[in-house]
Design a protein around this motif. Structure first.
Motif, PDB file in Angstrom:
ATOM      1  N   LYS A  80      10.983 -10.897  -4.653  1.00 48.70           N
ATOM      2  CA  LYS A  80      11.046 -10.871  -3.187  1.00 48.70           C
ATOM      3  C   LYS A  80      12.217 -11.709  -2.693  1.00 48.70           C
ATOM      4  CE  LYS A  80       8.215 -11.590   0.958  1.00 48.70           C
ATOM      5  NZ  LYS A  80       6.856 -11.959   1.460  1.00 48.70           N
ATOM      6  N   GLU A 101       1.207  -6.387  -4.231  1.00 51.17           N
ATOM      7  CA  GLU A 101       2.520  -7.017  -4.442  1.00 51.17           C
ATOM      8  C   GLU A 101       3.571  -5.964  -4.758  1.00 51.17           C
ATOM      9  OE1 GLU A 101       1.136 -11.364  -6.280  1.00 51.17           O
ATOM     10  OE2 GLU A 101       1.871  -9.777  -7.613  1.00 51.17           O
ATOM     11  N   GLU A 104       4.600  -4.070  -1.669  1.00 49.81           N
ATOM     12  CA  GLU A 104       5.456  -4.867  -0.785  1.00 49.81           C
ATOM     13  C   GLU A 104       6.898  -4.867  -1.282  1.00 49.81           C
ATOM     14  OE1 GLU A 104       5.818  -9.369   1.122  1.00 49.81           O
ATOM     15  OE2 GLU A 104       3.882  -8.673   0.329  1.00 49.81           O
ATOM     16  N   LEU A 105       7.096  -4.963  -2.597  1.00 49.71           N
ATOM     17  CA  LEU A 105       8.454  -4.930  -3.142  1.00 49.71           C
ATOM     18  C   LEU A 105       9.088  -3.560  -2.974  1.00 49.71           C
ATOM     19  CD1 LEU A 105       8.112  -7.022  -6.434  1.00 49.71           C
ATOM     20  CD2 LEU A 105       8.974  -7.762  -4.211  1.00 49.71           C
ATOM     21  N   LEU A 108      10.133  -3.372   0.627  1.00 45.79           N
ATOM     22  CA  LEU A 108      11.240  -4.273   0.941  1.00 45.79           C
ATOM     23  C   LEU A 108      12.565  -3.731   0.417  1.00 45.79           C
ATOM     24  CD1 LEU A 108      12.183  -6.948   2.142  1.00 45.79           C
ATOM     25  CD2 LEU A 108      11.569  -8.070  -0.028  1.00 45.79           C
TER      26      LEU A 108
END
Length: 346
Positions: A80, A101, A104-105, A108
């Motif tokens: 991140k 997780e 989210e990566l 992003l």
């Protein structure tokens, strides 16, 4: 040729063996250095590179690509930070510790317009590439079942504390498991459901060290197994179809040769020694064939070249973050299945 400046987040075994040699060999990469908290080992092997005292100093430098090759439990946090700093990233397996997780990566990287790949190098093992060709060529007829093993004989606990203490990244399910899970997904696609049995077999072990995972497809089953008490190895790959079977022992030589300090090349690299060929027993054009077949050449260089092409030419990553997320979905389903003792629909 456009140069991609690359840095590692550690220079232990993975940095020394699996990453630095290929970053040095590929003409499109420039190995800039590594984050090293205390030792400065990378400069013993590559005197002209940097040893960064902190992650912040590394991320502030002129670097295009960062390899997150730290313990699994740190992958999400460090990846991140890398993405937020505007750097492309390669993250070792297991990609993260949870599906949330991983998602989210994925989000992003997409938001930042950055390339994010998972280091599933075992897709480029000589043995798996041969299995892949057999399946792709459809010489076994309609597939009925497959079984992949990543077995070892090693009853002793690892001296690396993060591997043997109870934490979100420890255990064989997130160590060897991602290799065979990713291979199965890349070859057969995402299953409809999963059943898993996860055990502790070593004396004094606190983390899982034996797994048996079953993938359910509509008319096909895949079993994935890994453990530390296999002195006499099973075939690493067994595939049965309605016309025939293919059995292949694990035979890729790349890791062993890299550990000996040998340098990769494009000609002779990744060629298995004689005697590890797979056995093909099937029917082709009405003729029964039972013979050893040549093993294809393996080469982790192809992964790094795929990353290079993805950055320079905006092509798809060799292993996408979405594929890394799917591995995490399987791992979470396996944990749930083991806890509840039932099949988990995906």
């Amino acid at each position: 040729m456009q140069k991609i400046k690359a840095a590692l987040l550690s220079y232990g075994m993975s940095g020394k063996v699996f990453h630095a040699p290929f970053l040095e060999f590929h003409p499109g990469f420039e190995l800039v250095g590594s984050w090293e908290r205390s030792k400065h080992l990378i400069q013993l092997d590559y005197p002209n590179v940097k040893s960064y005292p902190t992650l912040a100093t590394l991320l502030q430098d002129d670097i295009d690509l960062v390899i997150v090759n730290t313990p699994v439990g740190t992958h999400f946090e460090y990846a991140k930070q890398v993405l937020l700093a505007g750097k492309h990233a390669i993250v070792e397996k297991a990609f993260t510790t949870t599906v949330a997780e991983a998602q989210e990566l994925v989000n992003l990287a997409k938001e930042k317009g950055l390339k994010l790949s998972v280091f599933q190098n075992r897709r480029w093992d000589s043995d798996f590439k041969t299995v892949q060709k057999v399946v792709t060529d459809k010489v076994l007829g309609e597939l009925v079942e497959a079984e992949f093993h990543f077995d070892r004989y090693n009853p002793f606990l690892s001296p690396k504390g993060h591997k043997e203490t109870v934490n979100s990244g420890a255990g064989i399910l997130k160590d060897l498991g991602p290799h065979i899970i990713d291979q199965a997904l890349s070859l057969f696609g995402f299953p409809q459901s999963v059943f898993a049995d996860i055990r502790i077999t070593r004396e004094h072990s606190l983390v899982d060290d034996w797994i048996d995972i079953l993938f359910y497809y509509s008319d096909f089953r895949v079993r994935l197994k890994a453990g530390f008490f296999v002195r006499e190895a099973n075939p690493a790959y067994v595939i049965h179809g309605k016309k025939g079977s293919f059995l292949k022992p694990r035979g890729d030589v790349q890791e062993d040769e890299l550990k000996l300090g040998k340098k990769p090349n494009l000609d002779s690299w990744g060629k298995e020694v004689s005697g590890n060929e797979g056995l093909l027993h099937t029917e082709i054009d009405g003729k029964i064939i039972k013979d050893k077949i040549p093993t294809l050449q393996g080469n982790y260089y192809d992964f790094f070249d795929g990353v290079y092409q993805s950055i320079v030419n905006d092509t798809k990553e060799p292993v996408t973050a979405q594929e890394g997320l799917q591995v995490m979905q399987i791992i979470e389903a396996a944990i749930e299945s083991n806890a509840q003792g039932k099949i988990i629909a995906l």
